[in-house]
Design a protein around this motif. Structure first.
Motif, PDB file in Angstrom:
ATOM      1  N   ARG A 186     -25.933 -51.420  -8.584  1.00 45.90           N
ATOM      2  CA  ARG A 186     -26.064 -52.404  -7.511  1.00 45.90           C
ATOM      3  C   ARG A 186     -26.269 -51.660  -6.196  1.00 45.90           C
ATOM      4  O   ARG A 186     -26.110 -50.450  -6.123  1.00 45.90           O
ATOM      5  CB  ARG A 186     -24.827 -53.303  -7.434  1.00 45.90           C
ATOM      6  CG  ARG A 186     -23.545 -52.571  -7.088  1.00 45.90           C
ATOM      7  CD  ARG A 186     -22.374 -53.540  -6.963  1.00 45.90           C
ATOM      8  NE  ARG A 186     -21.165 -52.858  -6.507  1.00 45.90           N
ATOM      9  CZ  ARG A 186     -20.317 -52.228  -7.276  1.00 45.90           C
ATOM     10  NH1 ARG A 186     -20.528 -52.181  -8.588  1.00 45.90           N
ATOM     11  NH2 ARG A 186     -19.244 -51.642  -6.772  1.00 45.90           N
ATOM     12  N   ALA A 187     -26.608 -52.405  -5.161  1.00 46.34           N
ATOM     13  CA  ALA A 187     -26.780 -51.819  -3.836  1.00 46.34           C
ATOM     14  C   ALA A 187     -25.452 -51.256  -3.348  1.00 46.34           C
ATOM     15  O   ALA A 187     -24.374 -51.751  -3.698  1.00 46.34           O
ATOM     16  CB  ALA A 187     -27.305 -52.868  -2.867  1.00 46.34           C
ATOM     17  N   SER A 189     -23.552 -49.565   0.280  1.00 42.57           N
ATOM     18  CA  SER A 189     -23.550 -49.199   1.688  1.00 42.57           C
ATOM     19  C   SER A 189     -22.356 -48.289   1.955  1.00 42.57           C
ATOM     20  O   SER A 189     -21.214 -48.668   1.678  1.00 42.57           O
ATOM     21  CB  SER A 189     -23.449 -50.440   2.579  1.00 42.57           C
ATOM     22  OG  SER A 189     -24.555 -51.290   2.402  1.00 42.57           O
ATOM     23  N   HIS A 195     -27.213 -46.264   3.149  1.00 42.05           N
ATOM     24  CA  HIS A 195     -27.427 -47.403   2.255  1.00 42.05           C
ATOM     25  C   HIS A 195     -28.526 -47.073   1.263  1.00 42.05           C
ATOM     26  O   HIS A 195     -29.575 -46.532   1.633  1.00 42.05           O
ATOM     27  CB  HIS A 195     -27.826 -48.661   3.037  1.00 42.05           C
ATOM     28  CG  HIS A 195     -28.136 -49.834   2.163  1.00 42.05           C
ATOM     29  ND1 HIS A 195     -27.153 -50.667   1.660  1.00 42.05           N
ATOM     30  CD2 HIS A 195     -29.322 -50.294   1.669  1.00 42.05           C
ATOM     31  CE1 HIS A 195     -27.726 -51.590   0.901  1.00 42.05           C
ATOM     32  NE2 HIS A 195     -29.033 -51.384   0.889  1.00 42.05           N
ATOM     33  N   GLU A 197     -30.486 -49.016  -2.313  1.00 38.70           N
ATOM     34  CA  GLU A 197     -30.632 -50.318  -2.954  1.00 38.70           C
ATOM     35  C   GLU A 197     -30.066 -50.360  -4.363  1.00 38.70           C
ATOM     36  O   GLU A 197     -29.776 -51.441  -4.881  1.00 38.70           O
ATOM     37  CB  GLU A 197     -32.115 -50.724  -2.978  1.00 38.70           C
ATOM     38  CG  GLU A 197     -32.698 -51.024  -1.614  1.00 38.70           C
ATOM     39  CD  GLU A 197     -32.015 -52.195  -0.927  1.00 38.70           C
ATOM     40  OE1 GLU A 197     -31.555 -53.117  -1.616  1.00 38.70           O
ATOM     41  OE2 GLU A 197     -31.920 -52.175   0.316  1.00 38.70           O
ATOM     42  N   GLU A 316     -24.743 -53.406   5.247  1.00 37.30           N
ATOM     43  CA  GLU A 316     -26.162 -53.418   4.898  1.00 37.30           C
ATOM     44  C   GLU A 316     -26.993 -54.059   5.998  1.00 37.30           C
ATOM     45  O   GLU A 316     -28.023 -53.510   6.423  1.00 37.30           O
ATOM     46  CB  GLU A 316     -26.374 -54.161   3.576  1.00 37.30           C
ATOM     47  CG  GLU A 316     -27.829 -54.235   3.155  1.00 37.30           C
ATOM     48  CD  GLU A 316     -28.026 -54.908   1.805  1.00 37.30           C
ATOM     49  OE1 GLU A 316     -29.202 -55.119   1.419  1.00 37.30           O
ATOM     50  OE2 GLU A 316     -27.021 -55.226   1.135  1.00 37.30           O
TER      51      GLU A 316
END
Length: 362
Positions: A186-187, A189, A195, A197, A316
């Motif tokens: 998953r993304a 941050s 950050h 993706e 994000e």
């Protein structure tokens, strides 16, 4: 592949630690676990495949390519406050010329770099690249590596939640390995203005995660270790694990990193903040002592409400709004709550790479 809300419950029994052992014995002991996750058509032949020479050679090659890294930062390096003056971690050979992939923060403001191979050779090395955008770092030994084959890279799209994977780290006495499981991707941050993706999350965790190599059953490299995390399954569920940066992010930028020492995406506005998400807001938890945020008057405890008039409630959103600017040197207006007062503070962002100390003579 998006995996959210699906928790993989892994006990310590799943972590078949093979620390300070040679690879072959470890691989034989753990092969049943690795191959138990194969699709049904392959699983029928798993016992034979697991003991086959081809599979063992591939995994042994992967282990032989893992090295330890010892780094000393330059005198006065600001990164030493959070990372230490002396750092140790791992890397893995990905190029026929001995090019080593690792996690980039180990290399921040490095004065000296040593590579320790599995046969305990200690070799001087130089930094080839540090990519702020992905977090990867590249190192090349100054002395040729003998008898070490580069590992192949693989994507994570074909992996299944709960699938056993192999983690390898370098140490002064050789490669240390263990087995973990895929929680999902998953993304992610990071608090340090970072950050990506898609990050890989695994559990149970390995302690010496910095630059650790994550392999599949075919000895293909999936990712490079970055962090220990408490929420590997997502922000609403406590599950200790690790975050790995997927090598999928490396392929498009590898040539650029070797050519220029970074990527164009790394040249972006930097404020010098460490922040977290708390109660639906972005809260500043640390201000870099040499960064533009400190000079502008930002301080720990400030809550960021807007950037250039655009509301931000997540890291994000904060980062993406900041990085929309075409140039790293730019004025940024933050609306922040300091105590009971809401203020607008203008910060002159800079290129992070230009703030880092260089080794002597460079």
């Amino acid at each position: 592949m998006q995996v959210q809300g699906s928790v993989v419950r892994s006990s310590r029994a799943d972590w078949l630690s093979c620390a300070r052992t040679r690879w072959v014995g470890c691989l034989l002991a753990g092969s049943a676990l690795l191959f138990s996750s194969l699709p049904a058509a392959q699983a029928a032949n798993a016992p034979e495949s697991a003991s086959s020479n081809a599979q063992i050679r591939a995994l042994k090659r992967a282990g032989d390519a893992v090295v330890a890294l010892n780094v000393t930062a330059t005198e006065g390096a600001t990164s030493a406050e959070s990372l230490g003056q002396r750092r140790s971690g791992s890397g893995v050979v990905i190029g026929p010329d001995g090019l080593i992939l690792t996690i980039g923060y180990l290399l921040l403001e490095a004065e000296t770099i040593q590579v320790v191979t599995q046969d305990e050779r200690v070799l001087p090395a130089r930094q080839v690249a540090y990519d702020l955008a992905t977090g990867f770092g590249l190192v090349r030994p100054l002395v040729p590596l003998r008898g070490v084959e580069p590992v192949p890279l693989a994507g994570v799209s074909s992996l299944n939640t709960g699938q056993p994977l192999l983690v390898a780290t370098g140490s002064s006495s050789g490669t240390e390995v263990g087995f973990t499981r895929l929680v999902g991707t998953r993304a992610f941050s990071g608090y340090w203005e970072y950050h990506i993706e898609a990050a890989i999350f695994t559990s149970p965790p390995v302690a010496n995660h910095s630059g650790a190599s994550l392999f599949n059953a075919d000895g293909e490299l999936l990712g490079i270790g970055s962090l220990f995390v408490l929420e590997a399954a997502g922000p609403e569920q406590t599950l200790p694990g690790n975050m790995f940066v997927p090598v999928d992010l490396l392929r498009p930028v590898l040539a650029e990193m070797q050519s220029t020492g970074k990527t164009r995406a790394s040249v972006r506005p930097w404020l010098g903040l460490s922040s977290s998400e708390r109660g639906g807001h972005v809260e500043i938890v640390r201000v870099d002592r040499s960064g533009p945020a400190l000079e502008a008057g930002l301080r720990p405890g400030d809550v960021v409400l807007e950037i250039d008039g655009i509301q931000v409630t997540t890291l994000e959103a904060f980062y993406k709004q900041l990085w929309k600017r075409p140039d790293a040197d730019a004025d940024v207006e933050l609306t922040v709550r300091q105590g009971s007062e809401v203020r607008k503070i203008k910060v002159h962002a800079v290129d992070r790479m230009q703030t880092l100390r260089k080794p002597q003579g460079i």
